[in-house]
Motif scaffolding. Structure first.
Motif, short mmCIF file in Angstrom:
data_model
loop_
_atom_site.label_atom_id
_atom_site.label_comp_id
_atom_site.label_asym_id
_atom_site.label_seq_id
_atom_site.Cartn_x
_atom_site.Cartn_y
_atom_site.Cartn_z
N PRO A 41 0.81 -1.22 0.00
CA PRO A 41 0.00 0.00 0.00
C PRO A 41 0.84 1.27 0.00
CG PRO A 41 -0.08 -1.08 2.15
CD PRO A 41 0.59 -2.04 1.20
N VAL A 42 0.26 2.35 -0.52
CA VAL A 42 0.95 3.63 -0.64
C VAL A 42 0.46 4.59 0.44
CG1 VAL A 42 1.31 5.67 -2.10
CG2 VAL A 42 1.36 3.37 -3.11
N LEU A 43 1.39 5.16 1.17
CA LEU A 43 1.11 6.18 2.17
C LEU A 43 1.59 7.53 1.63
CD1 LEU A 43 0.43 7.21 5.08
CD2 LEU A 43 2.81 6.61 5.70
N ILE A 64 6.08 5.00 0.34
CA ILE A 64 5.80 6.33 0.89
C ILE A 64 6.11 7.44 -0.11
CG2 ILE A 64 6.40 7.98 2.70
CD1 ILE A 64 7.07 5.56 4.49
N VAL A 65 5.10 8.27 -0.35
CA VAL A 65 5.27 9.52 -1.10
C VAL A 65 5.30 10.64 -0.07
CG1 VAL A 65 4.41 11.00 -2.94
CG2 VAL A 65 3.80 8.58 -2.93
N HIS A 66 6.39 11.37 0.00
CA HIS A 66 6.55 12.40 1.02
C HIS A 66 6.64 13.77 0.35
CE1 HIS A 66 8.90 13.67 4.91
NE2 HIS A 66 7.84 14.41 4.68
N ASP A 103 -2.91 12.06 -9.90
CA ASP A 103 -2.44 10.69 -10.12
C ASP A 103 -1.85 10.11 -8.84
OD1 ASP A 103 -3.09 10.73 -12.91
OD2 ASP A 103 -1.31 11.95 -13.25
N ILE A 104 -1.18 10.94 -8.06
CA ILE A 104 -0.66 10.48 -6.77
C ILE A 104 -1.82 10.15 -5.83
CG2 ILE A 104 0.55 11.23 -4.69
CD1 ILE A 104 2.58 12.61 -6.43
#
Length: 356
Positions: A189-191, A220-222, A250-251
């Protein structure tokens, strides 16, 4: 309408611009001429000047501080100067209506609009009205609320609850594009981590301090804020951005969970997209407490979990994000009960009615 020209204002943070970004394309499609008054160096200038067909006018602004500072002595003169600049701009452009999203830059614009006899519609995103909007309300024709509870703080005769105005393009994001942009897979999963338009040093440091443990749970996208990327944290499954604009949809499409401040516009977007959220509102020492009230309202409705900034530690962060994963399905089911009131259409209708 007197003519098909509208002037927008609002700034200081991205939250004071987002609703304007949702409305401007609609008025452009209908053939309106569009002007925008903002500050010389605020984030609103960066966001608005990249739009085609919108003329941007910078003016002098004060900051409406809540703490002792020598700058407070200069601010009334800055506001006065900004009011005169806005008065000249409004007189030159002759809009039929002013739409204000709030923030300190909006105060001189609404004052100047009143002096020019141009009606102003104000939008309040937070649970309780901000200081700039409190000052501007007596000079406005209409004040619109995002939270139904906000109506308790507004003058009854000119207030209306409309709900959250959401940018339509956020529903057009592509998960595959978001994953590819970040170099992620579908296996974990993406956080998404967002510390507000200015970035949060406390959140950034806590995330990086617990990064290895978090990466065992998420990709993780920070989004960490301008100048706040730390290149020493080069890990697989972890990507940093200062700020994201066009690719944000899109993110969002690729995001399974979000860790965020509790600005009203952002959390209503996550709610509309049904993304389970862990909120860390700005502390009362750093704000008027609006994010704390926003976050509590969402937590009471079971749309979000909260960590108070004063209680934020690496251990607490990992613990709360682990629980967010565990309760995600229940949270998403609860979010499905939230119904859009087609707020954007109603706001546009009010703007047109008020400007007649």
């Amino acid at each position: 309408m007197k003519n098909k020209r509208i002037l927008f204002t609002g700034g200081g943070t991205a939250g004071h611009v987002i609703v304007n970004l949702a409305l401007i394309p609609v008025f452009q499609k209908e053939g309106w001429e569009i002007d925008y008054i903002g500050s010389a160096n605020g984030i609103e200038r960066k966001l608005i000047e990249q739009l085609n067909g919108v003329t941007y006018y910078p003016i002098s602004t004060g900051k409406l501080r809540r703490y002792m500072s020598a700058e407070n002595l200069k601010d009334p003169f800055k506001v006065l100067k900004g009011t005169m600049q806005a008065w000249h701009i409004i007189g030159k452009r002759k809009p039929a209506i002013i739409f204000s999203k709030g923030g300190f830059v909006s105060v001189p614009v609404v004052l100047a609009a009143r002096l020019r006899g141009i009606p102003a519609v104000i939008h309040e995103s937070d649970y309780t009205p901000g200081l700039a909007n409190k000052i501007a309300i007596p000079f406005s024709k209409k004040i619109l609320a995002t939270f139904p509870e906000t109506m308790n703080y507004l003058p009854e005769k000119k207030a209306e609850y409309v709900g959250a105005v959401i940018r339509e393009e956020l529903f057009e994001g592509k998960k595959e594009k978001g994953l590819k942009m970040c170099g992620f897979t579908k296996e974990k999963p993406v956080l998404l981590i967002m510390g507000g338009s200015g970035g949060s040093q406390k959140i950034n440091e806590t995330v990086r301090g617990s990064l290895d443990r978090l990466l065992s749970l998420f990709q993780i996208v920070h989004i960490c804020g301008e100048g706040k990327i730390d290149a020493t944290f080069d890990r697989k499954g972890y990507i940093q951005f200062e700020f994201v604009h066009d690719e944000l949809k899109d993110i969002f499409a690729a995001t399974d969970f979000v860790l965020s401040r509790a600005g009203a516009n952002a959390i209503f977007e996550f709610l509309s997209l049904r993304i389970p959220m862990l909120l860390i509102p700005l502390s009362i020492e750093a704000s008027r407490g609006d994010q704390i009230v926003n976050a509590k309202s969402f937590a009471e409705k079971r749309y979000a979990r909260i960590i108070e900034e004063e209680l934020l530690t690496e251990e607490k962060l990992v613990q709360e994000l682990t629980q967010l994963k565990e309760y995600a399905s229940l949270m998403i089911d609860t979010m499905k009960n939230y119904k859009s009131e087609k707020a954007r259409d109603r706001v546009i209708e009010i703007i047109k009615e008020t400007g007649k």
